[in-house]
Enzyme design. Sequence first.
Site, PDB file in Angstrom:
ATOM      1  N   ARG A  12     -12.479 114.080 -52.590  1.00 18.61           N
ATOM      2  CA  ARG A  12     -11.363 114.804 -51.982  1.00 18.61           C
ATOM      3  C   ARG A  12     -10.780 115.879 -52.890  1.00 18.61           C
ATOM      4  NH1 ARG A  12      -7.380 110.056 -50.427  1.00 18.61           N
ATOM      5  NH2 ARG A  12      -8.030 109.447 -52.540  1.00 18.61           N
ATOM      6  N   TYR A  32     -10.583  93.838 -47.057  1.00 16.91           N
ATOM      7  CA  TYR A  32     -11.510  94.449 -48.010  1.00 16.91           C
ATOM      8  C   TYR A  32     -12.838  93.692 -48.017  1.00 16.91           C
ATOM      9  CZ  TYR A  32     -13.571  96.282 -52.259  1.00 16.91           C
ATOM     10  OH  TYR A  32     -14.435  96.858 -53.161  1.00 16.91           O
TER      11      TYR A  32
END
Length: 257
Positions: free
Chosen positions: A33, A148
């Site tokens: 990103r 997760y």
Amino acid sequence: MTTALITGSTAGIGAAFARRLAADGHNLVLVARDTKRLQEQATELHDRHGIEAEVLTADLATDDGIEAVATRVSDRRDPVDLLINNAGFGNKGRFLEVSMADELTMLKVHCEAVLRLTAAATGAMRERGRGGVVNVASVAAFVPRGTYGASKAWVVQFTQGAARDLAGSGVRLMALCPGFVRTEFHQRAGMGTDNIPGWMWLDADKLVAAALADLARGKSLSIPDPRYKALMGLVKVTPRGLLGGITSRTGRKYGPQ
């Protein structure tokens, strides 16, 4: 020279893959990103190893980000020979303590992005009769520990199933399941690590070397350390009810603080 695309390339396991593959002479497509960090990483790897390093800024928590990377890995004119689906993160907190938006973002990055990028990459690879995909999961996939672990369990099952479906095509798929690795992962999630025993930590560069060796051997699952292989062996023979209690207690001891 072959080309490898790595998501989450600027830190941790992704950066270790980038260093190793560049040292081995592979051109790279670096995905993350942060454009500035990507450009710095690309320049360093190019200058050190003489390879070409392309930068692709993309947020895999968004449809546009996933589509941008999918378009790149499916490019027939400039093919990607190896895809490393490494991007991921953790949320601090137990179930119902984490916002639903954050839970869904995790599933977007860990599951949807992996599905779409693997499909885009392997479609092109199958046409060429060669290629590889490494989907980074976790040993958390094998124990009942929240969203997760559930998302990483999906990665393992999906990858091994796809590997069977593509057997004989020249395309290899492997799920990589590391344990604790010294990266930015825990810091970004606001998780304390001081209480994790030293023996449980893995070195990212050694992990990557073991993973690439397993991929070359044709394995569809890699647990790249004898310590964790032994632990996962114990997990297989432990009753699920008992295992749930143990992992809940150890998660409180070694997990987010």
